[in-house]
Design an enzyme around this catalytic site. Structure first.
Site, PDB file in Angstrom:
ATOM      1  N   GLY A  95       0.786  -1.226   0.000  1.00  0.00           N
ATOM      2  CA  GLY A  95       0.000   0.000   0.000  1.00  0.00           C
ATOM      3  C   GLY A  95       0.815   1.272   0.000  1.00  0.00           C
ATOM      4  N   SER A  96       0.326   2.246   0.746  1.00  0.00           N
ATOM      5  CA  SER A  96       0.847   3.613   0.676  1.00  0.00           C
ATOM      6  C   SER A  96       2.263   3.768   1.220  1.00  0.00           C
ATOM      7  CB  SER A  96      -0.095   4.556   1.428  1.00  0.00           C
ATOM      8  OG  SER A  96      -1.362   4.582   0.793  1.00  0.00           O
ATOM      9  N   THR A  97       2.826   2.737   1.806  1.00  0.00           N
ATOM     10  CA  THR A  97       4.226   2.831   2.224  1.00  0.00           C
ATOM     11  C   THR A  97       5.139   3.052   1.022  1.00  0.00           C
ATOM     12  OG1 THR A  97       4.472   0.416   2.108  1.00  0.00           O
ATOM     13  CG2 THR A  97       3.889   1.383   4.251  1.00  0.00           C
ATOM     14  N   PHE A  98       4.664   2.738  -0.190  1.00  0.00           N
ATOM     15  CA  PHE A  98       5.459   2.913  -1.412  1.00  0.00           C
ATOM     16  C   PHE A  98       5.447   4.361  -1.911  1.00  0.00           C
ATOM     17  CE2 PHE A  98       6.215  -1.415  -1.503  1.00  0.00           C
ATOM     18  CZ  PHE A  98       6.815  -1.846  -2.669  1.00  0.00           C
TER      19      PHE A  98
END
Length: 595
Positions: free
Chosen positions: A312-315
């Site tokens: 998810g948004s950790t990228f």
């Protein structure tokens, strides 16, 4: 031979002249002759008896010596006559970075039988079934009476069990010494250690071999005689490992999660200080792998290394860091964030269909976790440069970690990279990797832009790996991650005194129909601390968590993974010698006082 006459003439004549009876001379000579014959026969018999007794003594000594040797020697299991390698039972200890024992050896005994020497096989089978409940007495008696000469009954016994077997008193039951692997901390660091079992076995020794984890990955090192039994020292800190597993386990229970994982890593050396995966197992009694169902449901599954998820948004920080590194943007640059955004037949939406306005600064794109803003930045970067950047961070290959499970955890990467893939991968969808991959990538941001290789071995020094981004880009990325914790989606991880920085990620799990399940998510919080001079990376991942303290269930990382990570940092930072920095209050909050 000259024999003395019984009636010598001279003596006869002399006796007659004296008037004596000559017959007495004959009787006396006859008596003397018989005595002489008797003495010679006795001497001959005595010599014969002496030699005979010496022969019997030699025979008895030979037989007695052989019987003593047989009684003192354990009978060997029948083997082929071909020459083979000697069984090496010695295995080095495993310790944590401070020398505390994680794995060692313990002397025990195995139980085997020689059925031909048994007095009462039926009674033996029944008595053994009382000692070892898993034994079927009927089946054991059948095996003891089918004509075989050797039978293993139990590979390992406790001293109490050995005493009870000894009390059975049957000569057909025998004990063989064993050196077994012992993990004194139970489930602690189970997925790191893996476990060990017996390889080649004899009645007097057994080979101990690794079956998983670092025990198998470094099996040759642990069994190497040239190492002289020197312990293998890991980078794991037992105290930190215990704290991380305790907090992670509590969080998993409170948040009703299916599983959890956590990685604590030194950003400069790549040393793993703690690696946890739940549910765990006891390597002293390692369970069997699942034969059906999802292998990820097994406690043997190492979620931190083997779990390959959409993170998810950790990228999003990688997408932004790439653009900053290419000189396309600055943290204050305003980008299009008007949601939703159409791209062909696809629609890019924000979480809960929010709209953060037509424009957002790059810093706010990260702080607010804007999908549309990140997608537009990714399109500026382009597919080719985005794929190359992800590859430089290690997302295209398995991690080079000293675990036998690591090479099999290959990320799932798109074969083609059209614009829609560029968009979705920019916010962590359409590309899957393990939490260990994520920790390595965040370490590159934290240490000033140098990629490190993770390791479980102690003694690491700052690595001079390939540079994947400039120091300026890494510093700017850390500042943006700090804003996420200060005012964005991860405020529950703002531990006073330790300046935590990080990024949340909430990814819905794929379903069997090819779509995504809204009620099943993988939540991740990738953090680094302290933000003013990052030294450690902490990644926490929860599988299918749900926070139920409010009126409605909450499944985002900000409500699940973030508070768990915050509590871990609050607990372990002092243990690592990090002194909290007390931030002065704002001037307008100061109150004048007088003595």
């Amino acid at each position: 031979m000259i024999r003395t006459p019984l009636r010598p003439l001279a003596r006869i004549l002399s006796a007659r002249q004296k008037g004596e009876n000559p017959d007495t001379i004959e009787r006396e000579n006859l008596r003397l002759r018989h005595e002489e014959i008797r003495d010679k026969s006795r001497a001959r018999a005595e010599v014969r008896l002496l030699f005979l007794s010496m022969g019997f003594l030699a025979a008895f000594l030979t037989i007695g010596t052989r019987m003593g040797m047989l009684a003192a020697t354990e009978p060997a299991e029948p083997r082929s006559a071909a020459a083979g390698a000697q069984i090496l039972a010695t295995r080095a200890d495993i310790t944590d970075r401070n020398g505390r024992i994680l794995a060692t050896n313990m002397q025990t005994y195995a139980l085997y039988a020689q059925p031909r020497d048994m007095v009462d096989p039926g009674r033996v089978a029944r008595e053994l079934a009382r000692i070892f409940p898993e034994i079927d007495p009927i089946a054991l008696e059948r095996r003891l009476t089918d004509g075989r000469t050797f039978l293993w009954i139990r590979r390992v016994m406790s001293p109490e069990q050995m005493q009870r077997v000894h009390e059975i008193g049957d000569p057909g039951l025998l004990f063989g010494p064993r050196e077994m692997r012992l993990y004194p901390n139970g489930t602690l660091a189970a997925h790191v250690l893996g476990g060990a079992s017996f390889g080649a076995e004899g009645v007097s020794s057994a080979e101990v071999i690794g079956t998983a984890g670092i025990e198998k990955a470094l099996d040759a090192r642990l069994r190497d005689p040239a190492q002289a039994g020197a312990p293998l020292q890991l980078s794991i800190d037992l105290t930190l490992q215990a704290a991380v597993e305790e907090i992670l386990g509590t969080g998993k229970t409170m948040l009703n999660a299916k599983g959890a994982a956590a990685i604590l890593m030194d950003v400069k050396t790549g040393e793993i200080l703690s690696l946890a995966s739940l549910p765990a197992f006891d390597p002293n009694d390692r369970p069997n792998p699942l034969v059906k169902g999802d292998p990820g449901d097994s406690p043997l599954f190492n979620r931190a290394v083997q779990g390959v998820y959409e993170l998810g948004s950790t990228f999003k920080i990688f997408t932004v860091a790439n653009a900053l590194n290419l000189g396309l943007l600055e943290p204050e640059t305003m980008v299009d964030a008007n949601a939703p955004r159409k791209w062909g037949r696809f629609t890019i939406r924000e979480f809960q269909n929010k709209n953060y306005g037509p424009l957002l600064s790059v810093n706010d794109v990260i702080a607010k976790s804007s999908n549309v803003g990140t997608a537009n930045i990714a399109l500026m970067v382009g597919a080719e440069r985005q794929a190359a950047f992800f590859q430089s961070l290690g997302f295209f290959e398995p991690t080079q970690l000293e675990l036998v499970e690591a090479p099999g955890a290959r990320p799932i990467v798109p074969r083609k990279w059209p614009d829609i893939t560029t968009i979705t991968t920019s916010y962590g969808h359409g590309i899957s990797a393990s939490p260990m991959h994520l920790a390595v990538a965040y370490a590159a941001i934290a240490n000033g832009g140098v990629k490190v290789t993770p390791t479980l071995l102690h003694g690491g020094v700052p690595q001079n790996g390939p540079r994947v981004m400039s120091e300026e880009t890494a510093l700017a990325s850390v500042r943006m991650l700090r804003s996420v914790v200060e005012s964005g989606t991860a405020t529950l991880a703002d531990v006073p005194g330790y300046q935590v920085a990080g990024k949340t990620g909430t990814a819905e799990k794929p379903n069997a129909q090819g779509g995504y399940d809204e009620d099943k998510v993988v939540n991740t919080f990738a953090s680094l601390f302290p933000a003013d001079d990052p030294r450690y990376v902490l990644v926490v991942t929860l599988d299918e968590p749900v926070e139920t303290s409010g009126s409605e269930p909450r499944r985002t990382a900000g409500w699940t993974a973030v508070p768990v990570a915050g509590e871990i940092i609050r607990r372990v930072a002092p243990l690592m010698g990090l002194r909290p920095v007390v931030e002065p209050p704002p001037v307008d909050e100061l109150t004048a006082v007088s003595n």
